[in-house]
Design an enzyme around this catalytic site. Structure first.
Site, PDB file in Angstrom:
ATOM      1  N   ARG A  85       0.864  -1.175   0.000  1.00 16.60           N
ATOM      2  CA  ARG A  85       0.000   0.000   0.000  1.00 16.60           C
ATOM      3  C   ARG A  85       0.903   1.228   0.000  1.00 16.60           C
ATOM      4  NH1 ARG A  85      -2.181   0.808   5.571  1.00 16.60           N
ATOM      5  NH2 ARG A  85      -0.776   2.581   5.620  1.00 16.60           N
ATOM      6  N   HIS A 109      -3.538   4.518   4.693  1.00 10.72           N
ATOM      7  CA  HIS A 109      -4.636   3.543   4.734  1.00 10.72           C
ATOM      8  C   HIS A 109      -5.890   4.141   4.092  1.00 10.72           C
ATOM      9  CE1 HIS A 109      -7.580   0.691   6.113  1.00 10.72           C
ATOM     10  NE2 HIS A 109      -8.209   1.637   6.764  1.00 10.72           N
ATOM     11  N   TYR A 143       3.754   5.234  11.884  1.00  9.47           N
ATOM     12  CA  TYR A 143       4.078   3.829  12.138  1.00  9.47           C
ATOM     13  C   TYR A 143       4.983   3.164  11.103  1.00  9.47           C
ATOM     14  CZ  TYR A 143      -0.039   3.469   9.062  1.00  9.47           C
ATOM     15  OH  TYR A 143      -0.928   3.612   8.038  1.00  9.47           O
TER      16      TYR A 143
HETATM   17  C1  LIG Z   1     -14.745  -5.657  11.669  1.00 11.67           C
HETATM   18  C2  LIG Z   1     -13.928  -4.424  11.429  1.00 11.67           C
HETATM   19  N1  LIG Z   1     -13.066  -4.021  12.370  1.00 11.67           N
HETATM   20  C3  LIG Z   1     -12.336  -2.900  12.197  1.00 11.67           C
HETATM   21  C4  LIG Z   1     -12.473  -2.169  11.055  1.00 11.67           C
HETATM   22  C5  LIG Z   1     -11.669  -0.878  10.874  1.00 11.67           C
HETATM   23  N2  LIG Z   1     -10.702  -1.057   9.798  1.00 11.67           N
HETATM   24  C6  LIG Z   1     -10.954  -0.628   8.559  1.00 11.67           C
HETATM   25  S1  LIG Z   1      -9.772  -1.061   7.483  1.00 11.67           S
HETATM   26  C7  LIG Z   1      -8.848  -1.811   8.694  1.00 11.67           C
HETATM   27  C8  LIG Z   1      -7.550  -2.469   8.329  1.00 11.67           C
HETATM   28  C9  LIG Z   1      -7.709  -3.462   7.212  1.00 11.67           C
HETATM   29  O1  LIG Z   1      -6.498  -4.006   6.846  1.00 11.67           O
HETATM   30  P1  LIG Z   1      -6.369  -5.110   5.721  1.00 11.67           P
HETATM   31  O2  LIG Z   1      -7.388  -6.190   5.925  1.00 11.67           O
HETATM   32  O3  LIG Z   1      -4.972  -5.538   5.664  1.00 11.67           O
HETATM   33  O4  LIG Z   1      -6.805  -4.385   4.385  1.00 11.67           O
HETATM   34  P2  LIG Z   1      -6.216  -3.065   3.711  1.00 11.67           P
HETATM   35  O5  LIG Z   1      -6.979  -1.903   4.287  1.00 11.67           O
HETATM   36  O6  LIG Z   1      -4.769  -2.994   4.013  1.00 11.67           O
HETATM   37  O7  LIG Z   1      -6.504  -3.202   2.264  1.00 11.67           O
HETATM   38  C10 LIG Z   1      -9.490  -1.701   9.925  1.00 11.67           C
HETATM   39  C11 LIG Z   1      -8.960  -2.200  11.185  1.00 11.67           C
HETATM   40  C12 LIG Z   1     -13.389  -2.619  10.097  1.00 11.67           C
HETATM   41  N3  LIG Z   1     -13.599  -1.960   8.960  1.00 11.67           N
HETATM   42  N4  LIG Z   1     -14.097  -3.748  10.307  1.00 11.67           N
END
Ligand SMILES: Cc1ncc(C[n+]2csc(CCOP(=O)(O)OP(=O)(O)O)c2C)c(N)n1
Lengths: 408, 329
Positions: free
Chosen positions: A301, A305, A314
């Site tokens: 990425r 985020h 971080y």
């Molecule tokens: C059940 C849930 N918990 C927390 C969140 C908050 N949240 C949104 S994106 C994220 C991180 C996601 O990381 P990843 O699965 O690696 O996907 P990326 O965003 O890197 O594509 C979090 C913790 C959420 N959307 N859903």
């Protein structure tokens, strides 16, 4: 993979592991190289665009790449560039206050275009919230992706029009929906018939963080037991907001698939040819009735985020620099130039097209009207609902009271 | 008196820090709570000072977060789990309802779960779906849980510490759209918390009508009371603070005094906290009431896209409208 120390990412010396328990209740942070996918990763083109030799990892997919024409390469490249531009426009629109939020896919274009291009019209895709490139390949108008981030709807496209489900914000939820949908395809008799126009499969997308969720793991179990025509596509972009991989798992996702009873493959997520080939093979197998595959696209990425996030808190800049060298578009372009797949006019023309696309997205985003307040009450239920109807009437009366006051 | 001006977010951060200093068994856990300090920065700087053993970046799995907090609590720790946003508590719903709420009861009191589940809740910040919900009623409905909500920096500072000290599991609702509002906080430890965790607070005294509310709506109700005062109406405002248990005495005393009550919250009114309050107040204060207890809340809809928020969420006008209705009886 018999020695457990091997599967630890980055390999903590095994003698250290025994002393660990006494010193602290948590494991030391695992320094592992998140810039290198290792020898098992399927890759066809290196960072400079050079076509790699056949090796153990890429051999099973080499034929698919060999069969691709210059036209295929050109249209894939075009997708990469347009998707990147669309994403950049989303980011800019957020910065200018037109959108509340934008999750950028910068750096992940090849993972998404490679996967999206391997889908057939009759297949169905279940995205998370960052899959703008897959949406593009499915033919969803990019402007439609903006509504949710502008706050005018919760995902205003018709999923069944392009077989592209709505974005899912709750991490992991869609993995089970995809599994159930694939089970439905089995029951409808559109799997393993041998008819390439008919046989269908499902692809489910999540991030590396998402692999920790219960729903994700339950989806693996269900899909495996059902032998569902499903490809799990994990975009390992190395970060789940601020948390690196080693806070989510100690064995990479592609290796975990085995434990659920189906194959897992790691592919270079910045190599669009490799992603396409691996995904196509997995989808072909799923459509043929051979069950699920998990693909881990090893990527990065490049941005924050979302527009609300500050990655300088971080992660270190040098890591981003290393990945910048692996840029998926630069790499594809280098490959095409080296192999005579396109001339300079082609590249110039794609850039011009990207400018036009960006201008259209911008225009149509700004023209997107605020929804009429009353439509807030629409579609809560499919049938009549007295409580919603009554509150709707109350709301109308309440709004009207202002008009009356104003008239006085 | 040691007093400091701080935001509600800083109040929580300072309160967490105090709790961690006072009790080595207090551990924080959740997604991104470490280096990032949480997406709202409530845990900012705590991992740096207390280490990764006590400020735990967990995998992205809410059932996992709450379920392991249960185990840690059984082992003598006082886990404070952060749910990143209201709408993401549901993967943990099963753990909270089936296990957290019932452990003390079914172990005949042998097992205590002194854990806190922090939930930033409510709307008004223009977020995408699942980031603006008010789901407190699901949990208040479940016996075995305590459910509280702070509304200002002082309560943030004190209540989070009290919640951590409580031997029961506490759902701690933080009004996310008030995180950045500042006020003076008396952080004098010797004096102790101004109020018990279970107590409601009379935020503003009045004689004509009582607004009963909590969380983000406390400020909105206070503003409504100020606006009403300009028109010569004296509204009392009560911040419930504790949604389960309810501080009945404070509520009833005010209802009896003013004879009129309007309950205000962001959650849908249908089967929300207001339903319980209206029923209770009508049952206990019937002969003192001049008007039925009215409710102002969200409509019976999924939390809508953010461009509808101003219509969905209670605002001054809607609150004052209900005040007029009540006074017209
Ligand atoms: C059940 C849930 N918990 C927390 C969140 C908050 N949240 C949104 S994106 C994220 C991180 C996601 O990381 P990843 O699965 O690696 O996907 P990326 O965003 O890197 O594509 C979090 C913790 C959420 N959307 N859903």
């Amino acid at each position: 993979m018999s020695d457990p120390s091997e599967v630890r990412q980055g390999g903590m010396p095994s003698d250290l592991r025994h002393t660990m328990h006494h010193e602290t209740s948590v494991q030391p942070s695992m320094e592992h190289d998140i810039t290198d996918g290792g020898p098992e990763m399927v890759q066809f083109v290196d960072g400079d665009g050079n076509r790699l030799e056949t090796n153990e990892a890429n051999a099973p997919y080499a034929r698919i790449v060999e069969e691709m024409t210059s036209e295929d390469a050109q249209s894939m490249y075009r997708d990469l560039v347009l998707v990147r531009r669309m994403d950049a426009e989303g980011h800019a629109l957020q910065r200018q206050g037109e959108l509340g939020l934008w999750p950028s896919l910068l750096g992940q274009e090849a993972a998404q275009v490679g996967a999206g291009r391997a889908l057939k019209p009759q297949d169905y895709a279940f995205p998370g919230y960052r899959e703008h490139g897959v949406a593009w390949c499915r033919g969803v108008d990019p402007v439609n992706l903006l509504g949710m981030f502008r706050g005018v709807n919760h995902g205003g496209w018709n999923s069944n029009e392009n077989n592209f489900h709505l974005y899912t914000i709750v991490i992991g939820n869609q993995m089970l929906h995809a599994t159930g949908y694939a089970m439905g395809m089995q029951r409808d008799g559109v799997v393993g018939t041998g008819d390439p126009e008919k046989d269908a499969a499902v692809m489910a997308f999540t991030g590396d963080g998402g692999t920790a969720q219960g729903d994700y793991n339950e989806a693996m179990v269900f899909a495996s037991v059902a032998n569902a025509p499903l490809v799990f596509f994990v975009q390992n972009n190395q970060w789940a907001i601020s948390e690196p991989n080693y806070k989510q798992f100690r064995i990479p996702p592609y290796q975990r698939a085995r434990g659920f009873g189906f194959p897992g493959v790691r592919v270079d997520g910045n190599d669009v040819l490799a992603v396409y080939a691996v995904t196509k093979a997995a989808l072909d197998a799923a459509r043929a009735g051979q069950g699920p595959t998990l693909i881990e696209a090893f990527t990065y990425r490049m941005g924050a985020h979302t527009t609300s996030d500050d990655p300088t808190k971080y992660r270190i800049a040098s890591e981003v620099d290393i990945w910048r060298e692996k840029d998926p578009i630069k790499r594809m372009r280098g490959f095409m130039e080296a192999n005579g797949h396109a001339d300079p006019e082609f590249f110039a023309q794609v850039d011009a097209e990207a400018d036009e696309l960006a201008a259209r997205i911008r225009r149509e985003c700004q023209q997107m009207p605020d929804p009429a307040p009353l439509t807030m009450f629409d579609n809560v239920y499919a049938g009549d609902h007295p409580v919603v109807a009554a509150e709707r009437e109350e709301f109308i009366a309440y709004q009207a009271s202002f008009v009356e006051e104003g008239a006085n | 008196m040691a007093s400091q001006k701080m935001t509600l977010a800083k109040g929580l951060n300072t309160g967490l820090r105090k709790a961690m200093e006072n009790d080595p068994k207090v551990v924080l856990m959740g997604e991104d709570v470490g280096k990032l300090g949480g997406v709202f920065r409530i845990t900012e700087g705590l991992q740096k000072d207390f280490g990764e053993d006590r400020v735990i970046d967990t995998p992205l799995a809410e059932s996992g977060i709450v379920g392991t907090a249960v185990g840690l609590a059984m082992r003598g720790y006082r886990p404070v789990a952060e749910i990143q946003f209201d709408g993401f508590i549901y993967p943990a719903f099963d753990q909270i309802i089936s296990q957290v709420a019932k452990m003390h009861y079914r172990s005949l009191g042998h097992l205590k779960l002194p854990m806190v589940i922090r939930v930033p809740f409510g709307g008004g910040i223009g977020a995408v779906e699942h980031h603006s919900e008010s789901n407190e009623a699901y949990f208040a409905h479940t016996a075995g849980l305590r459910v509280v909500s702070c509304s200002d920096p002082s309560d943030a500072y004190w209540m989070i510490q009290q919640a951590i000290e409580t031997d029961d599991p506490v759902l701690f609702y933080e009004p996310k759209r008030r995180y950045h509002e500042r006020a003076e906080v008396d952080i004098d430890d010797a004096a102790g918390a101004p109020l018990g965790l279970h107590q409601a607070r009379v935020v503003r005294e009045g004689t004509d009508l009582t607004l009963v509310t909590y969380g983000p709506m406390v400020k909105t109700c206070t503003q409504a009371a100020e606006a009403a005062a300009a028109e010569g109406r004296s509204l009392e405002v009560i911040d419930l603070r504790s949604l389960s248990p309810l501080d009945r005495e404070t509520i009833f005393a005010s209802a009896k005094k003013t004879g009129r009550v309007v309950v205000v919250h962001e959650a849908s009114t249908f089967l929300g906290m207001g339903a319980e309050l209206a029923a209770l107040i009508q049952a206990e204060c019937f002969y003192n009431l001049e008007a039925p207890v009215l409710r102002v809340g969200g409509y019976n809809l999924p939390y809508p896209p953010s461009r509808f928020e101003e219509h969905f969420l209670p605002d001054l006008d809607r609150i004052l409208d209900s005040v007029d209705k009540s006074l017209a009886f």
